[in-house]
Design a protein around this motif. Structure first.
Motif, PDB file in Angstrom:
ATOM      1  N   GLU A  49       0.819  -1.206   0.000  1.00 21.99           N
ATOM      2  CA  GLU A  49       0.000   0.000   0.000  1.00 21.99           C
ATOM      3  C   GLU A  49       0.853   1.255   0.000  1.00 21.99           C
ATOM      4  O   GLU A  49       0.516   2.255  -0.651  1.00 21.99           O
ATOM      5  N   ASP A  50       1.973   1.222   0.725  1.00 23.11           N
ATOM      6  CA  ASP A  50       2.844   2.390   0.780  1.00 23.11           C
ATOM      7  C   ASP A  50       3.437   2.685  -0.594  1.00 23.11           C
ATOM      8  O   ASP A  50       3.498   3.849  -1.018  1.00 23.11           O
ATOM      9  N   LEU A  51       3.870   1.641  -1.298  1.00 24.97           N
ATOM     10  CA  LEU A  51       4.417   1.833  -2.635  1.00 24.97           C
ATOM     11  C   LEU A  51       3.347   2.322  -3.608  1.00 24.97           C
ATOM     12  O   LEU A  51       3.627   3.133  -4.500  1.00 24.97           O
ATOM     13  N   LYS A  52       2.133   1.853  -3.446  1.00 29.12           N
ATOM     14  CA  LYS A  52       1.038   2.306  -4.295  1.00 29.12           C
ATOM     15  C   LYS A  52       0.828   3.812  -4.114  1.00 29.12           C
ATOM     16  O   LYS A  52       0.693   4.563  -5.102  1.00 29.12           O
ATOM     17  N   GLU A  53       0.818   4.269  -2.868  1.00 32.25           N
ATOM     18  CA  GLU A  53       0.649   5.700  -2.602  1.00 32.25           C
ATOM     19  C   GLU A  53       1.848   6.501  -3.086  1.00 32.25           C
ATOM     20  O   GLU A  53       1.701   7.617  -3.606  1.00 32.25           O
ATOM     21  N   ALA A  54       3.041   5.944  -2.913  1.00 31.09           N
ATOM     22  CA  ALA A  54       4.246   6.646  -3.357  1.00 31.09           C
ATOM     23  C   ALA A  54       4.230   6.868  -4.863  1.00 31.09           C
ATOM     24  O   ALA A  54       4.646   7.925  -5.355  1.00 31.09           O
ATOM     25  N   ASN A  55       3.738   5.894  -5.614  1.00 30.46           N
ATOM     26  CA  ASN A  55       3.692   6.047  -7.063  1.00 30.46           C
ATOM     27  C   ASN A  55       2.609   7.021  -7.500  1.00 30.46           C
ATOM     28  O   ASN A  55       2.753   7.680  -8.541  1.00 30.46           O
ATOM     29  N   LYS A  56       1.551   7.154  -6.722  1.00 27.98           N
ATOM     30  CA  LYS A  56       0.547   8.175  -7.017  1.00 27.98           C
ATOM     31  C   LYS A  56       1.134   9.575  -6.881  1.00 27.98           C
ATOM     32  O   LYS A  56       0.721  10.507  -7.580  1.00 27.98           O
ATOM     33  N   ASN A  57       2.119   9.728  -5.975  1.00 30.12           N
ATOM     34  CA  ASN A  57       2.722  11.030  -5.697  1.00 30.12           C
ATOM     35  C   ASN A  57       4.086  11.194  -6.360  1.00 30.12           C
ATOM     36  O   ASN A  57       4.884  12.021  -5.941  1.00 30.12           O
ATOM     37  N   ARG A  58       4.345  10.414  -7.399  1.00 29.67           N
ATOM     38  CA  ARG A  58       5.682  10.391  -7.990  1.00 29.67           C
ATOM     39  C   ARG A  58       6.075  11.739  -8.599  1.00 29.67           C
ATOM     40  O   ARG A  58       7.269  12.064  -8.681  1.00 29.67           O
ATOM     41  N   SER A  59       5.123  12.519  -9.029  1.00 35.01           N
ATOM     42  CA  SER A  59       5.470  13.825  -9.578  1.00 35.01           C
ATOM     43  C   SER A  59       6.040  14.750  -8.509  1.00 35.01           C
ATOM     44  O   SER A  59       6.822  15.660  -8.807  1.00 35.01           O
ATOM     45  N   LEU A  60       5.669  14.527  -7.237  1.00 31.99           N
ATOM     46  CA  LEU A  60       6.204  15.305  -6.128  1.00 31.99           C
ATOM     47  C   LEU A  60       7.445  14.663  -5.529  1.00 31.99           C
ATOM     48  O   LEU A  60       8.369  15.355  -5.110  1.00 31.99           O
ATOM     49  N   ARG A  61       7.459  13.330  -5.452  1.00 31.82           N
ATOM     50  CA  ARG A  61       8.588  12.575  -4.888  1.00 31.82           C
ATOM     51  C   ARG A  61       9.032  11.557  -5.916  1.00 31.82           C
ATOM     52  O   ARG A  61       8.659  10.383  -5.853  1.00 31.82           O
ATOM     53  N   PRO A  62       9.842  11.954  -6.890  1.00 28.15           N
ATOM     54  CA  PRO A  62      10.170  11.035  -7.982  1.00 28.15           C
ATOM     55  C   PRO A  62      11.081   9.880  -7.589  1.00 28.15           C
ATOM     56  O   PRO A  62      11.118   8.867  -8.278  1.00 28.15           O
ATOM     57  N   TRP A  63      11.820  10.033  -6.479  1.00 31.64           N
ATOM     58  CA  TRP A  63      12.740   8.983  -6.060  1.00 31.64           C
ATOM     59  C   TRP A  63      12.127   8.131  -4.956  1.00 31.64           C
ATOM     60  O   TRP A  63      11.643   8.658  -3.955  1.00 31.64           O
ATOM     61  N   ILE A  64      12.171   6.811  -5.127  1.00 28.21           N
ATOM     62  CA  ILE A  64      11.766   5.880  -4.077  1.00 28.21           C
ATOM     63  C   ILE A  64      12.987   5.077  -3.659  1.00 28.21           C
ATOM     64  O   ILE A  64      13.640   4.428  -4.487  1.00 28.21           O
ATOM     65  N   VAL A  65      13.294   5.134  -2.364  1.00 26.49           N
ATOM     66  CA  VAL A  65      14.463   4.451  -1.809  1.00 26.49           C
ATOM     67  C   VAL A  65      14.002   3.543  -0.675  1.00 26.49           C
ATOM     68  O   VAL A  65      13.263   3.977   0.216  1.00 26.49           O
ATOM     69  N   ILE A  66      14.418   2.277  -0.707  1.00 29.87           N
ATOM     70  CA  ILE A  66      14.138   1.346   0.376  1.00 29.87           C
ATOM     71  C   ILE A  66      15.408   1.124   1.179  1.00 29.87           C
ATOM     72  O   ILE A  66      16.498   0.960   0.611  1.00 29.87           O
ATOM     73  N   LEU A  67      15.271   1.107   2.508  1.00 32.10           N
ATOM     74  CA  LEU A  67      16.407   0.906   3.403  1.00 32.10           C
ATOM     75  C   LEU A  67      16.077  -0.225   4.366  1.00 32.10           C
ATOM     76  O   LEU A  67      14.968  -0.315   4.902  1.00 32.10           O
ATOM     77  N   GLY A  68      17.038  -1.106   4.601  1.00 34.72           N
ATOM     78  CA  GLY A  68      16.858  -2.207   5.533  1.00 34.72           C
ATOM     79  C   GLY A  68      18.203  -2.773   5.931  1.00 34.72           C
ATOM     80  O   GLY A  68      19.252  -2.317   5.459  1.00 34.72           O
ATOM     81  N   HIS A  69      18.187  -3.784   6.764  1.00 37.61           N
ATOM     82  CA  HIS A  69      19.447  -4.333   7.262  1.00 37.61           C
ATOM     83  C   HIS A  69      20.056  -5.373   6.319  1.00 37.61           C
ATOM     84  O   HIS A  69      21.219  -5.279   5.943  1.00 37.61           O
ATOM     85  N   HIS A  70      19.287  -6.380   5.955  1.00 37.89           N
ATOM     86  CA  HIS A  70      19.827  -7.492   5.163  1.00 37.89           C
ATOM     87  C   HIS A  70      19.817  -7.167   3.671  1.00 37.89           C
ATOM     88  O   HIS A  70      18.823  -6.652   3.154  1.00 37.89           O
TER      89      HIS A  70
END
Length: 347
Positions: free
Chosen positions: A176-197
């Protein structure tokens, strides 16, 4: 805290009764700044409290005297381990990071060394942005900062059967978070995922059963089954991880194949067509040395180093991201890459 203004500096102390800390300062920062606002971070994982972490701790003190960053990002495995000696190792770690964590937001994800009693020390010591799905556990969350949508994940949940419900909850939230992020891609064009492994890191094929290969030969492919398709189909630009005690920068990858960009050089990718993967787990750890880099790196590997150090991650605007790896022990930048695009997403 609310109503923090980005053009103001704030002073504060922490304490109770007779016991108070020294005075600390921080700049107001507004996460909802526009997509052409510089967003810069220090990023690393696997720091620890031992003598080898001192390279990074000293370098960070100097770094922050001369440069301004929005936040510090620690990708799990904090103290080795925070619960040891009845929590005194956790206290030592917190004291060690105070010179910069007191003045900059210290954003975190959990690692495998925080697993004690269902991550109790992690949850009690680090309070991250809240969302309903995580139930205020700080396990996973996302932020909009400048041109970035940043997603912080608990990758450890995918490795243990007792966390299967947490893993399912996180995955459903991520969809769901990625779905919303892509709806707002014109405002936030970069999507970065951060994790440990890491999802990708190089195996040393000279020793196919060598214990240190477990992280890259067994664990990484397993994590790919949970997260890789989600990242690729949603146009994630960059995946930052730690866990393996060295530094590795890879090209754009999907299904263990190098995916060509429109233009690729050693230090630049123009319009990548899959996520780029970086491992920065070389801040200190608790061993006598960082993990040796693979002598048989995979074909998608672009640079490897076992120097102690950390990353500098900067999103300049909607078209340019810059990452460089700094060797704290040799006091120099050892690797850098530009990620450039003229479109919202490759997906």
């Amino acid at each position: 805290m609310t109503h923090i203004q980005s053009d103001c500096k704030y002073e504060y102390r922490v304490g109770s009764g007779l016991f108070w800390s020294e005075m600390f300062k921080f700049n107001g920062r507004t996460p909802e700044d526009g997509n052409n606002t510089l967003a810069s971070f220090i990023v690393y994982g696997d720091l620890g409290t031992g003598p080898y972490a001192e390279y990074t701790r000293v370098a960070l003190k100097d770094e922050l005297k001369n440069n301004e960053y929005l936040a510090m990002i620690h990708l799990g495995d904090f103290a080795y381990d925070m619960e040891d000696r009845e929590g005194r190792i956790g206290d030592l770690f917190m004291n060690n990071i105070e010179p910069y964590a007191a003045n900059y937001p210290y954003m975190t994800t959990t690692g495998n060394h925080e697993k004690f009693k269902n991550l109790t020390h992690y949850k009690d010591r680090f309070i991250m942005p809240w969302n309903e799905a995580s139930k205020n556990s700080s396990y996973f969350y996302s932020l909009n900062i400048g041109p970035l949508h940043m997603i912080f994940l608990n990758t450890y949940a995918y490795f243990k059967e007792e966390f299967i419900n947490e893993a399912l909850t996180q995955t459903n939230w991520l969809i769901e978070d990625l779905k919303e992020a892509n709806k707002n891609r014109s405002l936030r064009p970069w999507i970065v995922i951060l994790g440990h492994h890491p999802l990708y890191c190089s195996v040393d094929w000279r020793f196919p059963t060598y214990p240190e290969n477990v992280d890259c030969q067994i664990d990484a492919p397993m994590l790919q089954t949970h997260l890789e398709d989600l990242a690729y189909t949603n146009g994630v630009d960059l995946f930052l991880t730690a866990h393996v005690h060295n530094y590795e920068r890879d090209a754009a990858i999907y299904k263990n194949e190098t995916i060509p960009s429109e233009v690729d050089t050693q230090s630049m990718h123009y319009n990548p067509n899959a996520p780029i993967y970086i491992v920065t787990g070389n801040a200190g750890n608790r061993r006598a040395r960082n993990d040796p880099t693979s002598k048989t790196p995979q074909y998608w590997a672009r640079y490897l180093s076992d120097d102690y150090g950390y990353g500098r991650f900067k999103a300049y605007n909607e078209t340019h991201i810059y990452y460089e790896q700094y060797s704290a022990e040799n006091k120099k930048t050892v690797d850098s890459v530009w990620i450039i695009k003229n479109r919202l997403s490759y997906a």
